[in-house]
Design a protein around this motif. Structure first.
Motif, PDB file in Angstrom:
ATOM      1  N   SER A   8       0.873  -1.151   0.063  1.00 51.23           N
ATOM      2  CA  SER A   8       0.004  -0.536   0.361  1.00 51.23           C
ATOM      3  C   SER A   8       0.900   1.159  -0.232  1.00 51.23           C
ATOM      4  O   SER A   8       2.135   1.174   0.423  1.00 51.23           O
ATOM      5  N   ASN A  10      -1.238   4.041   1.307  1.00 54.75           N
ATOM      6  CA  ASN A  10      -1.889   4.729   2.050  1.00 54.75           C
ATOM      7  C   ASN A  10      -1.271   4.959   3.869  1.00 54.75           C
ATOM      8  O   ASN A  10      -0.215   3.954   4.416  1.00 54.75           O
ATOM      9  N   TYR A  12      -2.244   6.224   6.477  1.00 54.10           N
ATOM     10  CA  TYR A  12      -2.885   5.361   7.316  1.00 54.10           C
ATOM     11  C   TYR A  12      -2.734   4.059   7.897  1.00 54.10           C
ATOM     12  O   TYR A  12      -2.123   2.812   8.596  1.00 54.10           O
ATOM     13  N   ASN A  36       5.037   5.891   0.719  1.00 55.31           N
ATOM     14  CA  ASN A  36       3.497   6.577   1.471  1.00 55.31           C
ATOM     15  C   ASN A  36       3.377   7.746  -0.072  1.00 55.31           C
ATOM     16  O   ASN A  36       4.061   8.569  -0.482  1.00 55.31           O
ATOM     17  N   SER A  39       2.049  12.429   2.267  1.00 50.30           N
ATOM     18  CA  SER A  39       1.631  13.021   3.591  1.00 50.30           C
ATOM     19  C   SER A  39       2.293  13.308   4.844  1.00 50.30           C
ATOM     20  O   SER A  39       3.246  13.388   4.176  1.00 50.30           O
ATOM     21  N   LYS A  63      -2.422  13.466   3.441  1.00 47.92           N
ATOM     22  CA  LYS A  63      -3.110  12.720   4.820  1.00 47.92           C
ATOM     23  C   LYS A  63      -2.152  13.157   6.322  1.00 47.92           C
ATOM     24  O   LYS A  63      -0.488  13.488   6.080  1.00 47.92           O
ATOM     25  N   GLU A 225      -6.256  -2.844   8.457  1.00 50.12           N
ATOM     26  CA  GLU A 225      -6.899  -1.948   8.355  1.00 50.12           C
ATOM     27  C   GLU A 225      -8.055  -1.675   9.436  1.00 50.12           C
ATOM     28  O   GLU A 225      -8.873  -1.043   9.108  1.00 50.12           O
ATOM     29  N   GLN A 228      -5.991   0.271  10.878  1.00 47.20           N
ATOM     30  CA  GLN A 228      -6.061   1.903  11.072  1.00 47.20           C
ATOM     31  C   GLN A 228      -7.337   2.426  11.012  1.00 47.20           C
ATOM     32  O   GLN A 228      -7.684   3.876  10.924  1.00 47.20           O
ATOM     33  N   GLU A 233      -7.053   6.601  11.611  1.00 51.90           N
ATOM     34  CA  GLU A 233      -7.241   8.057  10.384  1.00 51.90           C
ATOM     35  C   GLU A 233      -8.372   8.870  11.214  1.00 51.90           C
ATOM     36  O   GLU A 233      -8.950   9.692  10.506  1.00 51.90           O
TER      37      GLU A 233
END
Length: 327
Positions: A8, A10, A12, A36, A39, A63, A225, A228, A233
């Protein structure tokens, strides 16, 4: 040692993965790599709002994530490679950053880059920083993680972390802005973060012949997740966790001069005081009382201001004008 390349970009997800892996693999050594999308990663003990240019960050949809370790705020994007070592507490001196930065330095030195460890936790080339490192101890393990600036957007980095130091008074740990550089200036022009991964993994395998590649399973991804969503998040973790601080900002609008003073605890306004040369038909104390208990966060303040008739407190003003005083 388990070698893990995150699937990923992402932030987060990737910051959550570091905590997840602590409990997933309580005794194994781990070397984690991730990249990332744009972010900002904030140190655990920092006041997030005092570290970021909030308007710019919101405009660019960058982010903002608080990590588990201390240290300063850093900017990540697709031109930046992040590495993370996990090992048992007690195997290495917690205060010694050289053990886990050595593979990075060795790899770069072999490529002709005159990189070196300077001070406690920074990697420099020709006096400019390309890697900051941080560390934590938790659940019987140490995590040391760091950045490698390869081809990061320096203008975005600068603008995203540009903040007015006069707005905040607190005891939170402040980031020290260093002269930074991209390694692309010292490596072949076509070098990518993926190529850096390959070189660094080769160096790790040279020192750890028994190292094995580990691919995150669907169960791992689901667990990350979940963490996260529940933690990394959330406003409570990324902003509300900030230490107590005092906020002050003055603005000039057509209706007059407005100066806002806030005492903020765990992200919530505990006390508000508003000054200015505007003309109010209702006591400002009413609005100050309404602000108490609200999140010091643009959307929350804006929602509150929309619920009252601001002209009774400031004369002819708009919500957009007044909310600027709280940013």
């Amino acid at each position: 040692m388990l070698l893990i390349d995150s699937p990923s970009t992402n932030a987060y997800f990737n910051i959550a993965s570091e905590e997840y892996l602590l409990t997933r693999f309580p005794t194994e050594d781990i070397f984690l790599l991730y990249v990332n999308a744009p972010s900002i990663i904030v140190g655990k003990f920092q006041n997030t709002l005092a570290e970021i240019n909030l308007d710019y960050v919101r405009e660019k949809d960058i982010k903002v994530v608080r990590r588990m370790s201390g240290g300063g705020t850093v900017y990540h994007d697709l031109g930046n490679l992040n590495f993370s070592f996990h090992t048992l507490l007690g195997k290495n001196d917690f205060g010694d950053f050289s053990v886990f930065t050595k593979p990075v330095l060795t790899m770069l030195n072999k490529l002709g880059v005159p990189a070196e460890l300077k001070g406690r936790n920074d990697l420099l080339v020709n006096g400019k920083k390309f890697s900051g490192n941080a560390k934590l101890a938790r659940h019987g393990k140490i995590i040391q993680h760091g950045t490698i600036l390869l081809n990061s957007e320096m203008a975005v980095l600068s603008d995203a972390l540009k903040v007015n130091p006069l707005k905040f008074i607190d005891k939170a740990i402040k980031s020290t802005r260093s002269r930074v550089t991209n390694l692309i200036d010292y490596l072949p022009a076509d070098t990518t973060t993926n190529q850096l991964k390959i070189w660094l993994l080769d160096e790790i395998r040279n020192n750890n012949p028994k190292a094995e590649t580990y691919t995150l399973t669907p169960e791992d991804i689901a667990g990350i997740e979940q963490l996260q969503k529940e933690k990394y998040e959330t406003w409570d973790w990324n902003f509300g966790f900030s230490p107590q601080y005092n906020f002050k900002k003055a603005i000039k609008i057509p209706a007059g001069f407005i100066e806002v003073h806030l005492d903020v605890v765990h992200g919530l306004i505990e006390k508000a005081k508003i000054f200015g040369d505007f003309f109010a038909s209702k006591p400002l104390e009413e609005l100050e009382t309404l602000l108490v208990g609200q999140k010091h966060e643009t959307d929350a303040v804006e929602k509150l201001l929309q619920s009252v008739d601001l002209t009774e407190y400031f004369g002819k003003v708009t919500v957009d004008e007044v909310v600027e005083a709280f940013k």
